[in-house]
Design a protein around this motif. Structure first.
Motif, short mmCIF file in Angstrom:
data_model
loop_
_atom_site.label_atom_id
_atom_site.label_comp_id
_atom_site.label_asym_id
_atom_site.label_seq_id
_atom_site.Cartn_x
_atom_site.Cartn_y
_atom_site.Cartn_z
N ASN A 93 32.51 62.03 14.78
CA ASN A 93 31.37 62.87 15.44
C ASN A 93 30.27 62.65 15.07
O ASN A 93 29.34 62.45 15.71
CB ASN A 93 31.64 64.41 15.46
N ASP A 94 29.83 60.94 14.23
CA ASP A 94 28.55 61.10 13.56
C ASP A 94 28.34 59.20 13.79
O ASP A 94 28.40 58.51 14.18
CB ASP A 94 28.73 60.67 12.08
N LEU A 95 26.86 59.47 14.26
CA LEU A 95 26.00 58.30 14.35
C LEU A 95 26.16 57.55 13.00
O LEU A 95 25.23 58.16 12.21
CB LEU A 95 24.76 59.01 15.36
N LEU A 96 25.92 55.97 13.33
CA LEU A 96 25.45 55.52 11.71
C LEU A 96 25.04 53.79 12.73
O LEU A 96 24.68 53.65 14.25
CB LEU A 96 26.66 54.70 11.25
N TYR A 97 23.81 53.66 12.12
CA TYR A 97 22.92 52.64 12.19
C TYR A 97 23.18 51.28 10.44
O TYR A 97 22.69 51.79 9.29
CB TYR A 97 21.44 53.63 11.90
N LYS A 98 22.84 50.95 11.87
CA LYS A 98 22.68 49.47 10.74
C LYS A 98 21.75 48.13 10.49
O LYS A 98 21.74 48.16 12.19
CB LYS A 98 23.90 48.88 11.03
N LEU A 99 21.18 47.45 10.28
CA LEU A 99 19.91 46.23 9.84
C LEU A 99 21.17 45.63 10.90
O LEU A 99 22.54 44.95 10.84
CB LEU A 99 20.77 46.15 9.36
N LYS A 100 20.27 45.07 12.08
CA LYS A 100 20.97 44.53 12.76
C LYS A 100 20.77 42.71 11.66
O LYS A 100 19.46 42.75 11.63
CB LYS A 100 20.64 44.48 14.51
N PRO A 101 22.15 42.43 12.14
CA PRO A 101 21.82 40.62 11.96
C PRO A 101 21.09 39.86 12.34
O PRO A 101 21.13 39.66 13.46
CB PRO A 101 23.02 40.29 11.55
N LYS A 102 20.31 38.15 11.95
CA LYS A 102 19.79 37.64 12.68
C LYS A 102 20.82 36.92 13.05
O LYS A 102 21.30 35.69 12.20
CB LYS A 102 18.39 36.98 11.69
N VAL A 103 21.30 36.28 14.35
CA VAL A 103 21.79 35.44 14.60
C VAL A 103 21.85 34.85 16.17
O VAL A 103 20.88 35.76 17.04
CB VAL A 103 23.24 35.71 15.06
N THR A 104 21.79 33.61 15.89
CA THR A 104 22.04 32.88 17.42
C THR A 104 22.99 33.43 18.41
O THR A 104 23.98 33.28 18.00
CB THR A 104 22.12 31.86 16.93
N GLU A 105 22.88 34.12 19.73
CA GLU A 105 23.84 34.73 20.48
C GLU A 105 24.20 32.75 21.19
O GLU A 105 23.33 31.99 21.84
CB GLU A 105 23.58 35.15 21.48
N PRO A 106 25.42 33.67 21.58
CA PRO A 106 25.57 31.59 22.97
C PRO A 106 24.92 32.03 23.22
O PRO A 106 24.31 33.37 24.17
CB PRO A 106 27.29 32.42 22.93
N ASP A 107 24.73 31.18 24.98
CA ASP A 107 24.05 31.25 26.06
C ASP A 107 24.79 32.30 26.83
O ASP A 107 23.98 32.68 27.52
CB ASP A 107 23.89 29.49 27.02
N GLN A 108 25.76 32.21 27.18
CA GLN A 108 26.27 33.34 27.98
C GLN A 108 26.29 35.15 27.15
O GLN A 108 26.32 35.33 28.42
CB GLN A 108 28.44 32.86 28.17
N MET A 109 25.60 35.39 26.29
CA MET A 109 25.09 36.44 26.01
C MET A 109 23.69 37.12 26.24
O MET A 109 23.80 37.73 25.75
CB MET A 109 25.78 36.73 24.83
N LYS A 110 22.98 35.28 26.51
CA LYS A 110 21.43 36.28 26.72
C LYS A 110 21.03 36.83 28.07
O LYS A 110 20.70 37.50 27.85
CB LYS A 110 21.07 34.80 26.66
N ASN A 111 22.39 37.33 28.92
CA ASN A 111 22.10 37.96 29.97
C ASN A 111 22.34 39.52 30.24
O ASN A 111 22.55 39.40 31.08
CB ASN A 111 21.67 36.94 31.61
N ALA A 112 23.25 39.30 29.50
CA ALA A 112 24.29 40.46 28.88
C ALA A 112 23.45 41.51 28.56
O ALA A 112 22.91 41.26 28.76
CB ALA A 112 25.32 39.48 27.89
N ASP A 113 23.96 42.83 29.06
CA ASP A 113 23.88 44.10 29.20
C ASP A 113 24.43 44.64 27.60
O ASP A 113 24.50 43.71 27.04
CB ASP A 113 24.42 44.86 30.31
#
Length: 307
Positions: free
Chosen positions: A68-88
């Motif tokens: 029932n708890d929300l957790l916040y994490k630092l987002k890692p700096k990654v290079t996303e695949p081309d297929q994910m660039k327009n993903a929701d």
């Protein structure tokens, strides 16, 4: 891994937003919402929600739900695949969850719990990611009716695939038998050569000559070219252990180094190596009370079927 925040100009953020990022660095596994509240109690709920939403939209934080708890994490700096660039956003959340699981993979129900998505919506997203060849489903030898998901280019962990002893979920009993015979033959040949040494050397010297290291056996089996997959020294040691169980081989230590020698067996072969348990990669987790148990082992059922 470098966090996305390290490449972002945080001077544009408010003091409270920067404090949230500092807290997230202190709690790399995720900072609960309660800690954010307790750290700056004077900040109102609406202001806190606006700050967190801004950090999420900037791609500096990831949001997860644990119970029932929300957790916040630092987002890692990654290079996303081309297929994910327009993903929701939902696709990105599911993709990141699967990516974090690494080559051990993750069950669909665990993805649902972490993403907090409806099952129908999650199934649609998973199928979409599979069609884009971003993820793949892998069957586990310990639970053949279940699948785990991992990134498409990852090599599954050997505990999932069974390593060298399984092919398409089938236990390669003939392959194990051949390796068993070849290792034993090599050890016997070396023992015979040692016994042919001049008598003045004595039995102790002959025994030392007959001792064989794991590295020597690994090199011998590799040079035979009988395996379609690359065998590790751990794989060869597993085979040697089956010979030890059968009373055909003895393991000794010479200057803290494992050595193996063929011995004269005084009893009939125990037959332990003829069943899948002998080289099962998840045998240590097998229990009548566990998910991996002998009662539901399909490999044992196949072995017991009359030929």
């Amino acid at each position: 891994m470098t966090a996305a925040v390290d490449s972002y100009d945080i001077s544009t953020l408010t003091d409270f937003e920067r404090r949230i990022l500092d807290l997230a660095k202190e709690f790399p596994k995720g900072i609960p919402d309660k800690i954010v509240q307790n750290d700056m109690p004077a900040v109102k709920g609406a202001e806190r929600a606006a700050a967190i939403n801004n950090l999420l939209s900037l791609g500096l934080l990831d949001l997860y739900k644990q119970g029932n708890d929300l957790l916040y994490k630092l987002k890692p700096k990654v290079t996303e695949p081309d297929q994910m660039k327009n993903a929701d956003s939902e696709e990105k959340v599911v993709y990141d969850i699967i990516k974090e699981a690494g080559n051990m993979g993750i069950w669909i129900r665990d993805i649902r719990v972490q993403s907090n998505l409806l099952m129908t919506q999650l199934n649609k997203i998973v199928k979409s990611l599979e069609s884009k060849k971003l993820i793949k489903a892998v069957k586990s030898v310990s639970a053949s009716k279940k699948k785990v998901y991992m990134l498409y280019d990852l090599e599954p962990h050997r505990s999932l695939t069974g390593g060298a002893w399984y092919s398409d979920q089938d236990f390669e009993s003939e392959f194990v038998t051949i390796l068993n015979q070849q290792c034993y033959r090599y050890l016997c040949d070396k023992k015979d050569r040692a016994n042919s040494t001049p008598l003045e050397f004595g039995p102790k010297a002959a025994r030392i000559i007959a001792l064989t290291s794991l590295e020597e056996l690994h090199k011998f089996i590799s040079n035979l070219g009988i395996s379609k997959v690359e065998l590790t020294k751990e794989d060869i040691e597993t085979i040697l252990n089956t010979l030890i169980y059968d009373g055909k081989v003895e393991k000794v230590f010479k200057e803290d180094k494992k050595m193996f020698i063929a011995i004269d067996s005084y009893v009939d072969t125990a037959g332990y190596t003829q069943v899948p348990c002998g080289v099962c990669p998840v045998a240590e987790h097998c229990s009548e009370r566990g998910a991996i148990n002998p009662s539901s082992c399909i490999y044992m059922d196949t072995w017991l079927e009359p030929s």
